[in-house]
Write an enzyme that holds these catalytic residues in place. Structure first.
Site, PDB file in Angstrom:
ATOM      1  NE  ARG A  59      34.205  27.118  38.852  1.00 14.22           N
ATOM      2  CZ  ARG A  59      34.314  28.418  39.030  1.00 14.22           C
ATOM      3  NH1 ARG A  59      33.309  29.209  38.767  1.00 14.22           N
ATOM      4  NH2 ARG A  59      35.434  28.940  39.466  1.00 14.22           N
TER       5      ARG A  59
ATOM      6  N   GLY B 242      39.264  35.493  38.931  1.00 12.05           N
ATOM      7  CA  GLY B 242      38.018  36.017  38.391  1.00 12.05           C
ATOM      8  C   GLY B 242      37.897  37.517  38.489  1.00 12.05           C
ATOM      9  NE  ARG B 243      35.391  38.080  43.385  1.00 11.94           N
ATOM     10  CZ  ARG B 243      35.281  37.872  44.685  1.00 11.94           C
ATOM     11  NH1 ARG B 243      34.486  38.644  45.390  1.00 11.94           N
ATOM     12  NH2 ARG B 243      35.959  36.902  45.276  1.00 11.94           N
TER      13      ARG B 243
ATOM     14  CE1 TYR C  30      22.680  28.996  38.062  1.00 14.59           C
ATOM     15  CE2 TYR C  30      24.654  28.967  39.422  1.00 14.59           C
ATOM     16  CZ  TYR C  30      23.690  29.663  38.728  1.00 14.59           C
ATOM     17  OH  TYR C  30      23.716  31.034  38.709  1.00 14.59           O
TER      18      TYR C  30
ATOM     19  CD  GLN D 121      30.172  27.334  34.401  1.00 20.31           C
ATOM     20  OE1 GLN D 121      29.662  28.443  34.392  1.00 20.31           O
ATOM     21  NE2 GLN D 121      30.725  26.829  35.479  1.00 20.31           N
TER      22      GLN D 121
HETATM   23  C1  LIG Z   1      30.256  38.744  37.858  1.00 21.94           C
HETATM   24  C2  LIG Z   1      30.505  37.288  38.165  1.00 21.94           C
HETATM   25  C3  LIG Z   1      29.886  36.332  37.374  1.00 21.94           C
HETATM   26  C4  LIG Z   1      30.121  34.971  37.629  1.00 21.94           C
HETATM   27  N1  LIG Z   1      29.565  34.030  36.790  1.00 21.94           N
HETATM   28  C5  LIG Z   1      29.875  32.717  36.969  1.00 21.94           C
HETATM   29  C6  LIG Z   1      29.476  31.742  36.021  1.00 21.94           C
HETATM   30  O1  LIG Z   1      28.891  32.042  34.976  1.00 21.94           O
HETATM   31  N2  LIG Z   1      29.778  30.441  36.297  1.00 21.94           N
HETATM   32  C7  LIG Z   1      30.492  30.072  37.398  1.00 21.94           C
HETATM   33  O2  LIG Z   1      30.759  28.888  37.583  1.00 21.94           O
HETATM   34  N3  LIG Z   1      30.937  30.989  38.275  1.00 21.94           N
HETATM   35  C8  LIG Z   1      30.673  32.293  38.076  1.00 21.94           C
HETATM   36  N4  LIG Z   1      31.202  33.223  38.918  1.00 21.94           N
HETATM   37  C9  LIG Z   1      32.164  32.808  39.969  1.00 21.94           C
HETATM   38  C10 LIG Z   1      33.607  32.977  39.452  1.00 21.94           C
HETATM   39  O3  LIG Z   1      33.879  32.065  38.407  1.00 21.94           O
HETATM   40  C11 LIG Z   1      34.652  32.740  40.587  1.00 21.94           C
HETATM   41  O4  LIG Z   1      34.519  31.422  41.056  1.00 21.94           O
HETATM   42  C12 LIG Z   1      34.459  33.706  41.724  1.00 21.94           C
HETATM   43  O5  LIG Z   1      34.386  35.039  41.251  1.00 21.94           O
HETATM   44  C13 LIG Z   1      35.590  33.596  42.747  1.00 21.94           C
HETATM   45  O6  LIG Z   1      36.830  33.871  42.156  1.00 21.94           O
HETATM   46  P1  LIG Z   1      37.566  35.319  42.350  1.00 21.94           P
HETATM   47  O7  LIG Z   1      37.676  35.525  43.830  1.00 21.94           O
HETATM   48  O8  LIG Z   1      38.868  35.177  41.664  1.00 21.94           O
HETATM   49  O9  LIG Z   1      36.665  36.346  41.742  1.00 21.94           O
HETATM   50  C14 LIG Z   1      30.959  34.578  38.702  1.00 21.94           C
HETATM   51  C15 LIG Z   1      31.557  35.561  39.495  1.00 21.94           C
HETATM   52  C16 LIG Z   1      31.356  36.887  39.230  1.00 21.94           C
HETATM   53  C17 LIG Z   1      32.053  37.929  40.089  1.00 21.94           C
END
Ligand SMILES: Cc1cc2nc3c(=O)[nH]c(=O)nc-3n(C[C@H](O)[C@H](O)[C@H](O)COP(=O)(O)O)c2cc1C
Length: 340
Positions: free
Chosen positions: A222, A316-317, A175, A111
């Site tokens: 995205r 993600g998390r 962003y 990304q």
């Molecule tokens: C620690 C952390 C770092 C993240 N960094 C990014 C990132 O670099 N780019 C991005 O588009 N989203 C980022 N996100 C968002 C995640 O890609 C994702 O959309 C978000 O956590 C929701 O999904 P989940 O509920 O499965 O965690 C980040 C989320 C977390 C928790």
């Protein structure tokens, strides 16, 4: 092209474990590791061994790992240990990362991003700039926009040289590319602001310039599909934008939040919280769509694919917390299919 359903369970629709072929690249399943800033890059944005280990341990059973947001030029940086792809000198470190991910059988997507008005002043050492003047942010000139679009293209080219199978443009979570799309921040009165057409112009220019340097590799976008705010981006505008992105050569749409961010407080208890927006976009799009937001259970993720809500599911998390989440999901769903 979709392959037949190995685990066919009778409804004829494909599940989370079904491979997906996109532009000649076969994803072994529909599990996506969404980009997540790990805080493991060096202060200069370089790949470290800790960062490689973070991705390798989580990519073992993932269909599509997307490596965290990497800044394309020094003025677009938001965090001190953010990964960067702003110089050719960084390619070697990324080569080690891509070959390590490839070694566990997964492709790798990077990304790339510019933080625009939310760049960290202390980190970049100058005034942040976005679409319009706002508080401590100055407005970008058209000449600067064209330069930033070229920097995106150079960064994409570096990523491909380093062995990535594709790149994802970060157009969500407030962003720079999202700042142009959202009427909440884009108050320009030139051809890059105002109407929906004008607010799409800069992100589409970036898509066009990046596409030209990708040599046929995958291009993901995205999309900040909803600001969850009055007068902000609505899903109707995002459907229009998604179609334009597809027409411009985007191969996969990754649907997340806009100015509300990726984990909005008001939605955080809802399972699959950005799926309504992703599913609206999927109805209009002909390219695969990734859904994300609060997905933790493999069976639920599988159902989203089987029901045709989305084509790919990002976790993600849950994957952050349990690096073996995808391995366990594959085992669980594979066993379930055998039982049927
Ligand atoms: C620690 C952390 C770092 C993240 N960094 C990014 C990132 O670099 N780019 C991005 O588009 N989203 C980022 N996100 C968002 C995640 O890609 C994702 O959309 C978000 O956590 C929701 O999904 P989940 O509920 O499965 O965690 C980040 C989320 C977390 C928790």
């Amino acid at each position: 092209m979709l392959t037949t359903n190995r685990y066919g369970v009778g409804d004829g629709l494909l599940g989370l474990l079904e491979p997906l072929e996109v532009k000649g690249l076969t994803l072994r399943n529909r599990i996506v590791m969404p980009p997540m800033q790990s805080g493991r890059a060096s202060f200069a944005g370089e790949v470290t061994n800790r960062l490689i280990n973070f991705y390798v341990s989580r990519s073992i059973a993932v269909g599509l790992p997307i490596v965290e947001h990497s800044y394309i030029m020094p003025t677009g940086k938001i965090g001190p240990k953010q990964l960067g792809i702003y110089s050719d000198t960084l390619i070697e470190g990324f080569e080690r990362l891509t070959s390590a991910i490839h070694n566990v059988g997964a492709p790798a997507v990077l990304q790339i991003t510019h933080a625009g008005g939310v760049a960290n002043r202390k980190v970049i050492g100058t005034q942040p700039a976005g679409p319009s003047e706002r508080g401590k942010t100055r407005g970008l000139t058209v000449a600067e926009l064209l330069q930033i679009a070229d920097e995106f293209a150079l960064a994409a080219e570096r990523a491909i040289k380093a062995g990535f199978d594709g790149i994802e443009l970060h157009g969500a979570h407030g962003y720079l590319l999202n700042q142009f799309f959202t009427p909440l921040l884009n108050k320009r009165n030139d051809e890059y602001g105002g109407s929906l057409e004008n607010r799409m112009r800069f992100p589409l220019l970036v898509v066009q310039r990046v596409k030209a340097r990708l040599g046929g590799k995958l291009l993901l976008y995205r999309l900040g599909s909803d600001d969850l705010a009055p007068n902000g981006t609505s899903v109707e505008d995002s459907v229009t934008f998604a179609k334009r992105l597809e027409d411009s050569g985007v191969d996969i749409l990754d649907i997340s939040g806009g100015m509300c961010g990726s984990e909005p407080k008001q939605l955080k208890h809802i399972k699959g919280y950005f799926l309504p927006q992703a599913s609206e976009i999927k109805k209009a799009a002909n390219v695969p769509v990734i859904g994300v937001g609060g997905i933790r259970e493999a069976v639920y993720a599988d159902k989203l694919v089987r029901d045709g809500v989305v084509d790919l599911v990002a976790v993600g998390r849950a994957l952050l917390k349990d690096s073996k989440w995808a391995e366990k999901a594959v085992e669980r769903l594979g066993t379930k299919a055998v039982d049927v």
